[in-house]
Write a protein that holds these residues in place. Sequence first.
Motif: not given
Length: 260
Positions: A187-193, A196-198, A226-234, A251-258
Motif C-alpha cells: 500500500s506504500c506504493f499507492n502514493d506514486l499515484n 499497481i500490478l502484482a 487477495l492480500i495484494a488486492m487488499q493493499q491496493g493492487a489494481k 473482494f469487490i462484493a465485500t468492499n462495495t456490497a455490490e
Amino acid sequence: MGILNVTPDSFSDGARFNQFDQALAHAEEMIEQGADIIDIGGESTRPGAKAVSESEEIKRVIPLVERVSRLGVPVSVDTSKPGVMRASAEAGAGMINDVRALTEPGALAVVSEIKLPVCLMHMQGQPRTMQHNPSYQDVVSEVKGFLRERIAACVNAGIDTSLIAIDPGFGFGKTLPHNLELLTQLSCFNDLNVPILAGLSRKSMLGQITGRDVNDRLAASLAVALIAMQQGAKIIRVHDVKQTSDVKKIFIATNTAELI
C-alpha cells in the motif's frame, strides 16, 4: 491479467503453450474464465533464463498478438526490446509490460511514440543472475525510489502518467524476506499515484513458504492475490484466471456490497 508464455523455458508453463494453436486456445479459455487482459511473453525472465534475440521474440509473439487482439480484451506484451514493442503495437497490442522499466536503449522513445500504456517493473540485476545474493538496505524504499525515478523518466520522455502502471517485481532480485516486506507494505506504493500490478502467481517464494511444487501453489497464489488486492493492487497477473476471478468478485462484493 492472464499469463500466456509462448516460451520453451518459463518457470511454470514453459513449453505448454509455445505452439500457436495451443496458445490461442489457452488465451480463449482465460478470457472465458474472466481475464481482463492477456499478457503475452516470448522470452522467459525466470532466474537463470537465457536471452532471446529480438527476431526470435518477434517470431514467437507477433502472430499471437495479431490473433488474440481480435478476441475482445486488451493484449499486453511482456518485453524489454524496443523492436518488439513497436511490432507489438503495429500488431494490435494494447499495453507494454517491461520487467526492465524501459531502461533498454530506445525503449522510452518507442513507448512515447506508440502511446500505449506501460507497466514499469523493478528488478535488481538481470534474469540470469538476479537471485545471486540480492541485497538492500531498505527494500521498500529502494524499490519505490527506483519506480518513482522511472515514472519521472517516462514523463520527461512525453509519456502521460495516465498511461503508466508499476510493479515492485516480486521474485526479481529479491529474497523471501524482501518479497514478504514488499507484499505487506504494498500500500506504500499507492502514493506514486499510478496503478499497481502484482505478479505473485506460483512464484518460488510461495514454494519456500508452503513446500509445494510450482504446479501445486494454487491456494498460496490465491492468498497472496487477495492480500495484494487488499493493499491496493489494481492488476493481478496470474496463471489461474478462473479461481483468481472468483477471489476478485468476493473482494469487490465485500468492499462495495455490490456483485459485478
